[in-house]
Write an enzyme that holds these catalytic residues in place. Structure first.
Site, PDB file in Angstrom:
ATOM      1  N   CYS A   1      61.200  24.181  11.781  1.00  0.00           N
ATOM      2  CA  CYS A   1      60.574  24.064  10.458  1.00  0.00           C
ATOM      3  C   CYS A   1      59.139  23.606  10.676  1.00  0.00           C
ATOM      4  O   CYS A   1      58.744  22.514  10.273  1.00  0.00           O
ATOM      5  CB  CYS A   1      61.327  23.079   9.572  1.00  0.00           C
ATOM      6  N   ALA A   2      58.358  24.449  11.327  1.00  0.00           N
ATOM      7  CA  ALA A   2      57.066  24.030  11.877  1.00  0.00           C
ATOM      8  C   ALA A   2      56.036  23.725  10.812  1.00  0.00           C
ATOM      9  O   ALA A   2      55.135  22.904  11.040  1.00  0.00           O
ATOM     10  CB  ALA A   2      56.536  25.118  12.820  1.00  0.00           C
TER      11      ALA A   2
ATOM     12  N   GLY B   1      52.078  20.324  12.699  1.00  0.00           N
ATOM     13  CA  GLY B   1      51.731  18.977  13.140  1.00  0.00           C
ATOM     14  C   GLY B   1      52.510  18.528  14.363  1.00  0.00           C
ATOM     15  O   GLY B   1      51.927  18.047  15.343  1.00  0.00           O
ATOM     16  N   LYS B   2      53.827  18.684  14.338  1.00  0.00           N
ATOM     17  CA  LYS B   2      54.640  18.270  15.480  1.00  0.00           C
ATOM     18  C   LYS B   2      54.559  19.299  16.608  1.00  0.00           C
ATOM     19  O   LYS B   2      54.697  18.944  17.787  1.00  0.00           O
ATOM     20  CB  LYS B   2      56.084  18.038  15.038  1.00  0.00           C
TER      21      LYS B   2
ATOM     22  N   ASP C   1      58.908  29.194  10.777  1.00  0.00           N
ATOM     23  CA  ASP C   1      58.896  28.678   9.410  1.00  0.00           C
ATOM     24  C   ASP C   1      59.209  29.828   8.455  1.00  0.00           C
ATOM     25  O   ASP C   1      59.026  31.000   8.805  1.00  0.00           O
ATOM     26  CB  ASP C   1      57.542  28.058   9.062  1.00  0.00           C
TER      27      ASP C   1
ATOM     28  N   ASP D   1      62.714  19.626  11.657  1.00  0.00           N
ATOM     29  CA  ASP D   1      62.036  18.692  10.753  1.00  0.00           C
ATOM     30  C   ASP D   1      62.301  19.204   9.347  1.00  0.00           C
ATOM     31  O   ASP D   1      61.509  19.941   8.771  1.00  0.00           O
ATOM     32  CB  ASP D   1      60.539  18.663  11.079  1.00  0.00           C
TER      33      ASP D   1
ATOM     34  N   CYS E   1      61.563  12.971   6.693  1.00  0.00           N
ATOM     35  CA  CYS E   1      60.689  11.867   6.268  1.00  0.00           C
ATOM     36  C   CYS E   1      61.282  11.259   5.002  1.00  0.00           C
ATOM     37  O   CYS E   1      60.592  11.032   4.011  1.00  0.00           O
ATOM     38  CB  CYS E   1      59.246  12.335   6.061  1.00  0.00           C
TER      39      CYS E   1
END
Length: 435
Positions: free
Chosen positions: A245-246, A250-251, A269, A315, A368
């Site tokens: 889930c790019a 960022g990651k 994604d 993510d 998050c």
């Protein structure tokens, strides 16, 4: 701008944020100011600072207005902000609504009555119910109370404070100290983050993206918690890694730096627009081992890639309850139905991504969010449905990565009050079998 013009600009900006229900407030504000380049830097800061203060205080401001039997509109919320949160006298507040020099229109009779009722009120009133005082939706309060117990007040207070600016030194171009020195040369003072070996922290909102260090790709803006989630993968040079889930990568950028640009990363994604934005960030960072892939129905690359990755990061899309420091508007929009829908999506995504992991490989599931439904319960459900995976406890991850990852128990669980990061959760799951 005059003080009255700043008030009117704040009302108009609140209206723009409120109208763009699906867009983050910071993105709406950036677009709003870009369309009004005549507003100077000092005025932009004053207007945006007041907007963010209003967003953080909105549940309490709304409670005061309801008690005053006043309508809740952008104008009355501004009245409450000025009179209650900022402590201005009623006459001074009324004087700002003068329709002169781009100021707001004079107060209507109902607004005058509201202002009179707000006189002398304190933002944190003892009669205020817990949900309003803590700034959370009524339906969410029991879940947060179960999550944090006696620490609920401290955690909600921390989630309501502005976040510092966390940066990640891009090891493909500079060490952390070199990046820190480059920022210092621009007048941006930073300190190393306590947990991430790549992190730097600056107080407030310095103009990082306008500086040479950022433009040259020496640093990326990334919360320390997000950096630690990437570190959980223990991605090494030569590995094959999928960021499932790019988003805007960022990651992915952190993983590429950890792998020294060697091996292969697939940034996947469902949004072609996000992957396009990722391409710009990858170029600036000097990353050359990333392949972008769109996740769409019938995607052949997913079938071909089954069981081929050493590491897979999920993510997952989530409520974002851990990011309220940066997105105070998010808690005003979150509905219980959103949580139910996201939990279902997370289950599907996690199972789909699990098929990409090779025997002996590691799947990291992260959010998050601070809610158990999206975190521990999601992992428990996955393990009960999908055979062949086991939890790699946090202590084992520490041993692998040689990082001082904080926390106890099997998972990484970060919160603003305890760790100074956004709220993050990450679980490492190893696929059984020989590598």
């Amino acid at each position: 701008m005059t003080p009255a013009a700043r008030v009117q600009a704040g009302i108009a900006l609140w209206q723009a944020v409120d109208a763009a229900a699906e867009a983050p407030a910071d993105a709406v504000a950036n677009a709003w100011f870009r369309a009004r380049r005549f507003i100077g830097a000092a005025d932009r800061r004053a207007v945006s600072d007041r907007l963010w203060a209003m967003l953080r205080a909105a549940p309490r401001l709304a409670w005061h207005l309801k008690r005053a039997r006043a309508p809740i509109t952008p104008r009355t919320l501004m009245l409450a902000q000025l009179a209650v949160a900022e402590g201005m006298a009623a006459d001074a507040v009324a004087g700002l609504f003068n329709a002169a020099r781009h100021g707001p229109a004079p107060l209507a009779e109902a607004e005058r009555r509201a202002l009179a009722a707000l006189a002398g009120a304190r933002l944190d009133d003892p009669a205020m119910p817990a949900a309003a005082r803590l700034g959370v939706p009524d339906w969410l309060l029991p879940r947060l109370a179960a999550r944090f117990g006696d620490h609920l007040g401290a955690e909600m207070e921390a989630l309501g404070r502005p976040a510092p600016t966390d940066l990640r030194a891009n090891l493909l171009k500079a060490t952390r100290e070199e990046a820190r020195a480059a920022l210092a040369a621009e007048g941006i003072a930073t300190v190393p983050t306590p947990f991430s070996p790549w992190g730097l922290r600056a107080e407030g909102r310095p103009p990082v993206t306008a500086g040479a260090a950022f433009r040259a790709g020496l640093v990326e803006i990334q919360d320390e918690g997000s950096q630690l989630v990437a570190a959980m993968l223990d991605a090494r040079p030569g590995m094959r890694v999928c960021d499932f889930c790019a988003g805007a990568a960022g990651k992915t950028l952190a993983l590429a730096a950890a792998m020294a640009n060697r091996g292969q990363i697939v940034a996947a994604d469902v949004s072609a627009a996000r992957l396009a934005a990722a391409a710009r960030r990858l170029r600036r960072a000097g990353v050359c081992n990333v392949e972008r892939r769109l996740i769409e129905p019938g995607a052949k690359w997913l079938k071909r890639a089954a069981g081929s990755f050493d590491r897979v990061l999920v993510d997952a899309p989530c409520t974002g309850t851990g990011t309220w420091r940066r997105r105070p508007d998010a808690r005003l929009r979150l509905a219980e139905a959103d949580l139910d829908d996201l939990v279902r999506k997370q289950s599907v995504i996690l199972e789909r991504a699990a098929g990409l992991v090779k025997p002996g490989g590691v799947l990291v599931y992260a959010t998050c969010s601070v809610l158990a439904e999206e975190n521990e319960a999601q992992v428990d459900g996955f393990l009960s449905r999908v055979p062949g995976f086991a939890v790699l406890p946090l202590e084992a991850v520490r041993a692998r990565t040689r990082l001082a990852l904080p926390g106890e128990g099997p998972y990484l669980s970060l919160t603003p009050a305890r760790h100074g990061t956004d709220g993050f959760f990450a679980a490492a799951l190893v696929r059984e079998g020989a590598a």
